[in-house]
Each structure stands twice: as C-alpha cells, then as structure tokens.
Design an enzyme around this catalytic site. Structure first.
Site, PDB file in Angstrom:
ATOM      1  N   HIS A 114      62.257  21.816  66.545  1.00 16.91           N
ATOM      2  CA  HIS A 114      60.894  21.381  66.833  1.00 16.91           C
ATOM      3  C   HIS A 114      60.841  20.352  67.956  1.00 16.91           C
ATOM      4  CE1 HIS A 114      60.313  23.293  62.948  1.00 16.91           C
ATOM      5  NE2 HIS A 114      59.010  23.278  63.162  1.00 16.91           N
ATOM      6  N   GLU A 164      52.101  34.252  66.213  1.00 13.27           N
ATOM      7  CA  GLU A 164      52.082  33.829  67.620  1.00 13.27           C
ATOM      8  C   GLU A 164      52.049  34.979  68.605  1.00 13.27           C
ATOM      9  OE1 GLU A 164      53.504  32.033  65.410  1.00 13.27           O
ATOM     10  OE2 GLU A 164      52.828  30.003  65.842  1.00 13.27           O
TER      11      GLU A 164
END
Lengths: 395, 358
Positions: free
Chosen positions: B157, B88
């Site tokens: 999440h 990322e």
C-alpha cells in the site's frame, strides 16, 4: 416486351463497347414486377435464459432488404479474401484477423440497431468497421498502412474507428468494460441510445467481463453484451477453455439468448428483441451468436492444427450465411440467380478498385508520427530515437 | 480520519474581529487543507459542467475513503457521484468508455496501488486511443487518488507510480504538493481533453496552506506542464514533486542558516515535464539534487538527470547531479524501518552538502 428484346439485341450487337454480358441482357427482359416484394421465413427458436419469451420464430424479408444484406455480406466476404491475398503478398503486415464466415453477425446486428446506437468489438473488426459506415477503400488502405486509411495508417487492423464505433480493440476483453461505459453515457445523456458490446468465446472467460456484468446489471445500463462464439479462442476449442460453454447463461442474473449466428434473419430478430429490452430500461441483456470463422485465428494461423478440414468444409457447405440468404431469396422469388451474380460482379469490381487504392496510396508523411498524441494541445516537441531527432506535434 | 474545515473558521473569526475593530481585513489569508481544496475544486467543476461525474469505491455514501468527496453525493446525487463495487479493472474501463462517448469522468482509485489492477485500461484504452484513431476518439478522463507512502500501511500500500505512468506517451501526469497545486491542477485536469493521472498524497490531505483570493476563484487553474519555483536560491537547485517538496523547503531553511541558498522547484507535472525551468535554474546555480518518494531505479530523478545531460545545462554543472529517493526495498512496517525508507530532511541536507563539497 418486344421493344425490350429489340433494345437488348441491339445492345449486344454493339459489341464489346457496350460492355454488357449475356446475363444482363436476359435480366433486362424481366421487370421488377416479376419478383415478390417480400417473403416470410421460419427461423430457429432461440434458447432462453431468465426470459419468459424470446424473439419471434418467423421473420419477414423484403426484396430490398435482401438485396442490401446480400451485397453487404458479399462485400465483407470479398474484402476479407482480398486482405488475405494482400497479406500473403506481404503488402499487409502484422496482425490480420479475418471475419469471413461470420458475416451474418455484423450485418444482422446492424439491421436491427440505429446508426445513432453505439458499437464496440474486439480485434476481428473489419466487418463491423464496414457496417458502421467506413468505405472498403479506407479499410484496406488502413491495412496496407497508407495515409488514406481510416486511421491515417496509425491504427492498423485492430484499431479502426467510425462514428459511434469504438474499434477495434487489441487487448482481449478490455472492450467489454469500455462498452458498458459507453452504455452508461447513453443512459446519462438520456437519448434512448444503446451500446452493443461484442466479445468472443475466448474473451468470455476474462475476469473484467464478469466485473462488467455486475455493474451493468446493478446500474441497469442499456448494454447488449454479445458473445460471438466461433468455437475457438485462437487454437483452444470452447470445451478446452470453459467449464460452462453456455455463454448465453454466463451472465447469471442477466437474461440471455442463444442465437443461430449463421442466419442473418435470426441475428436480426434477436437483436431487435434485445434492443427493445435495453431501451425499455430493463438493463443489460446477453446474446450468444453461434458462428464460425473459415480462416484461422489470424493470418499466421492456418487453422487446421486444432480443427479438421472436414469441419470447415461442412460448415461452408451446409451453413454458409451468404448461401443461406441467396437460397432463401431465389427459392422465394425475391431475386434471380442472375441478379445476384450481377451483384457479385459489382462487388468484385468495387473491391478491386479499393485494393488498387490501398496499394497505390502513399504511406503517411513522417510528421504523422508525432500527431494526435494529445487532443486540443498547442504544438510541442516529440522526441525521436535520439535527442537530436525531434518532431513537432501539429495536432 | 475526517477533519473539519477549521481552516475556514479562523478567517471568519478574524473577519468579524476586523469588522468590529474597523480594521482592514488583510492580515490573515484563509488556511485551506489540501483535502478541502480538492473538495471545493470537485464541487465547482461538477457544477460548471454537467458531463463531469465522479466514480470510485466509497466516493458517494461514505463521503470518500479519505473524505475528499465529502458532501458531494448529498448535493449531486446518484447520477453524478457513483459508488462502485470493488472492481478496478471493470470500473476503470467503464470510466474510459464513458469518456470516449462524450462524458468527462473522474475515476478515483482508493490508492494508486489498486490502479495496477486496472493499468491496462489506463494505458492501452485511455492513453493510446487518440493516437491509434488518428484523432477520431478522444478520452477526457481524470484518474486520481493518493499515491506513494502513507504511515505504517506496509509494502503493498506504499508504492509510488510517478515513474510508471510518467513513462507513457498519451498520458498527462500531475503531482500536486500544496492546496493551490491540488485545486489548480485538479481543475486543469478535469478541463483537459486528455487522460490525466493525478497523483495526490495521503499525508498531505490534512495539511493546511494559505490560499490567496486569486487561487480561490472558480476559474483558477494551474497549467499542466509548468513547474513552480517555490523558493529562489543561488547555490543549488532542488527539484521535487509531491510531499517531498515540503521536506526540500525545510532543508532549504536549515541550510540557509549556514549560508547555502537552495532554489526549490516544485515540478507540479511529471509528464510533460518542464525541463526548461530546471535547466534555467541549473544554469544559475550550477548544482542539482533531485528528491522523490519513489524507488531510485528508472525513476523521476533518473529521468531528470538524463534530460539535463542532453541539454544546455550540463555544461553548467559543477558536480554530478545527485538523486534522493525512497530506499530500494519494498516498504517495511516497523516505524524505525519505514522512516529510514523515506527521504528525510537530513538526507536532503546531506546530499546538498556532498554535492557542494561542504
């Protein structure tokens, strides 16, 4: 010859109005035909990683090139020393990371790439800001936070930009993926341009650097990764920071070179080699430039608690990049001592004028506070420290 | 799970039926899921501007983790649709650098939870650069992906990042609810010369919405910075963004039966926030309830309340403004616990009745 001597003598007799030194009079009596037009020098062989052959071990330096490199390095040297002075006078504030000692890196690099190529570096960026085309007065005025600064006083020392120069980046290592992104754009547009992405020996241990190596190699991005190894990441020596100090090998599957960063010609030839590698579509390449900074990490670091004065003095006396070039030129009849002294005087004058501008130019108007938040946006209101203080963003 | 664009099939059948029966084909506007709206918008913008490209994990050969980019790699190839390794911080920096050098990247985060690994690049490299360079370097990049809760995916999440990104000057932050929002905001984001964070919602991807012909046109844009009144009302203002907008409308329908008319505002943009629309509404209804999925402290609702206090609408409030938010805990897994951590329709109705003292 006689005519020239007479002309020179008359100028001297005109007195101070003529404003010429004795040294200049002597020079006036020598013609350019007395100098060699070029000379060939032996340069240190680069250590290679995953490369069959490296850059050449000799380099040709023309008189013209030499004078230009000398003036550029001297300008950067004096500009950084002027910044030191202004900082101690509290006219420059905040962070100030000086580049003196490392001049051969930015000048050698620029000599090997095109103005249409791209470059990005970290926060020790004043040298690159200059070699990428920003005048000294705009650099110094940015440091003093004036409206005539290259970023109108909004960026400061670590955030200076120019055409095809993306700063000046404050977060250690963040510029490395940015540089690969610029290289991606180079490949995407297909204009045969490359991106030179610099980072230090400290940043070389950042995780995002390795993420970037991986993607650059996978996608064969035209990116020259350059580690400017000046032996210290702030106050931590390379031996205390890295399990492997062979920074040119840290790219693993990416070929690498270790280069003498104090020798401008070595840097230039290595960069030419690396640029050719990238432009031929082979993908990224890594260069480690072994260099040295005379100042501490920043102006708040005297730079002697983690290294000795003797070490600094030794590098200054044995490996100074400007002295190295000067000796080469003088000993090979590419220039005279006086001629180079003349350049020194010229440079000092330019720096003085730039400093004069940087200390007298006004600070940016308060309206600048709210400008350049968004690009191409109709004007909107920006909140100040309380709800009644509102600024209008003009652009 | 991937869904077929069956929202398109029904209108086609209807069209054929209309042609056979020689009836005017007006009755059914096509139903388009948020997923398909995003997919079509991406396709059209990729076609429109060669500098636009998409990068992220699984966006190419997998057709997108949530199938948002289905079919695009087959159509545009490796140059425009790029699969990245799981890096990322690295690929976000690459997207930002590409934008600085003149491209118009769309950087997909598989979920915004993973954007935390790259947040330095979003804030320090993307958001601040135009300002630091005094306009010399612009960063036309879009960061998009699902934000907030899902169903049973656990604490790591399920976080909402509206408040995190909404905090920062230099960024634009949008949060679509409907297909029209998704399509129009994504197009606006891609055409915007600034870094835009687009917070989608996974549980909305499969939800179909009616889309008029106008909203299906290639140049249909939803302006960034303008809220939409989804349902006019007179007794109370409900302000929300993303999935909870739907819950507000459901609550409004229930309350309408009891004679309470709610005005439901869909923020659409978190930053810059359209405070004027909220103020005008409060000056009409005199009551405010904010509804969001994120945590209460320092959240979107908190910002709205603070801004209302500073403006003309404060004097029109008959009661203190009330916030409905996610519960102030990391998201638990068990269904009963998770359900009670997300603002439900009943929680909104309760807040409205408390505010109106009924």
């Amino acid at each position: 010859m006689r005519k020239m001597l007479l002309a020179a003598l008359s100028r001297v007799l005109q007195g101070p109005a003529a404003a010429r030194t004795v040294a200049q009079v002597v020079v006036a009596s020598r013609t350019y035909a007395d100098f060699a037009s070029e000379a060939t020098f032996e340069i240190k062989k680069c250590d290679l990683h995953r490369l069959e052959e490296g850059p050449p071990v000799t380099a040709v330096l023309t008189r013209e090139e030499g004078l230009h490199y000398y003036k550029t390095m001297q300008t950067i040297r004096r500009m950084e020393l002027k910044a030191d002075q202004l900082y101690k006078q509290k006219i420059i504030r905040g962070f100030c990371h000086l580049y003196d000692g490392q001049e051969a890196c930015c000048v050698g690099l620029e000599a090997a790439i095109n103005p249409t190529d791209h470059l990005i570096t970290a926060y020790r960026a004043h040298g690159y800001t200059f070699t990428r085309g920003t005048p000294v007065r705009e650099i110094l005025a940015e440091l003093t936070g004036r409206k005539g600064g290259c970023a109108k006083g909004k960026g400061g020392s670590m955030h200076m930009y120019a055409k095809n120069f993306y700063g000046g980046n404050g977060i250690v290592g963040a510029q490395v993926p940015l540089g690969a992104g610029i290289a991606l754009a180079c490949k995407y547009f297909g204009k045969d341009e490359i991106c030179v992405t610099l980072y230090g020996d400290g940043a070389a241990n950042q995780g995002q650097v390795f993420e970037t190596y991986n993607m650059a190699a996978l996608w064969k991005l035209p990116c020259i990764f350059i580690c400017e190894n000046n032996r210290y990441g702030m106050g931590t020596s390379v031996e205390r920071a890295a399990a492997s100090t062979d920074y040119y090998k840290r790219g693993d599957y990416i070929p690498g070179l270790r280069v003498d960063g104090m020798d401008l010609l070595c840097v230039r030839e290595a960069t030419k080699f690396a640029a050719e590698h990238c432009r031929s579509g082979k993908g990224p390449i890594l260069m480690e430039l072994q260099t040295y900074r005379y100042h501490g990490h920043s102006m708040s670091d005297p730079g002697i608690s983690y290294r000795t004065r003797e070490e600094i003095q030794e590098v200054r006396s044995k490996s100074d990049p400007i002295t190295l070039l000067k000796d080469r030129m003088v000993n090979n009849n590419l220039a005279s001592v006086e001629e180079l002294k003349e350049i020194d005087v010229e440079v000092r004058k330019e720096i003085e004028e730039a400093a004069q501008f940087a200390t007298t130019d006004p600070e940016p108007p308060l309206e600048e506070l709210s400008s350049h938040i968004y690009c191409n946006e109709p004007p909107f209101e920006v909140r100040g420290p309380n709800q009644w203080i509102r600024y209008k963003s003009a652009c | 799970e991937p869904t077929e664009p069956d929202g398109v099939r029904r209108p086609r059948i209807c069209l054929i039926a209309c042609l056979i029966l020689r009836e005017k084909h007006t009755r059914c506007a096509p139903q388009v899921t948020v997923r398909d709206a995003l997919n079509q918008a991406l396709d059209e913008e990729l076609e429109r501007d060669e500098r636009v490209f998409l990068l992220g994990e699984e966006v190419a050969q997998y057709d997108g983790a949530y199938k948002i980019s289905r079919g695009l790699w087959k159509k545009y190839g490796d140059k425009r649709i790029i699969d990245t390794p799981i890096s990322e911080m690295g690929f976000t920096g690459i997207a930002v650098g590409a934008a600085m050098a003149g491209l118009r990247p769309i950087c997909e985060f598989m979920t915004f939870n993973f954007s935390m690994q790259a947040i330095d690049q979003v804030i320090n490299s993307a958001a601040k650069t135009y300002y630091m360079s005094s306009g010399m370097v612009s960063v036309p990049v879009v960061f998009r992906g699902p934000n907030g809760t899902s169903a049973g995916v656990g604490a790591q999440h399920s976080q909402c990042f509206a408040a995190w990104y909404g905090h920062c000057p230099g960024l634009k932050v949008v949060s679509p609810w409907s297909s029209e929002d998704a399509r129009g905001l994504l197009k606006s984001a891609i055409r915007d010369d600034n870094p835009v964070v687009m917070l989608e919602h996974e549980l909305m991807y499969g939800v179909p919405f009616e889309m008029s012909e106008e909203t299906q046109s290639k140049d249909f844009l939803v302006p960034i910075g303008k809220a939409k009144i989804e349902r006019p009302g007179t007794h109370i203002t409900l302000v929300s963004h993303s999935r909870p907008v739907g819950h507000c409308l459901e609550a409004a329908a229930v309350l309408a039966k009891e004679g309470v008319e709610c005005e439901v505002i869909n923020l659409r943009t978190i930053r810059p926030m359209d405070v004027e629309t909220i103020e005008a509404s409060i000056m009409k209804t005199n009551n405010l309830v904010t509804v969001e999925g994120g945590w209460p402290q320092f959240g979107v609702g908190a910002e709205i309340c603070a801004r209302i206090m500073e403006g003309p609408a404060f004097n029109y409030l008959d009661a203190p403004a009330v916030r409905v938010t996610g519960a102030d805990v990391p998201m638990p897994y068990a269904k009963i616990l998770e359900e009670n951590c997300i603002p439900q329709v009943k929680d909104i109705i309760f807040a409205v009745k408390k505010t109106l003292n009924i």
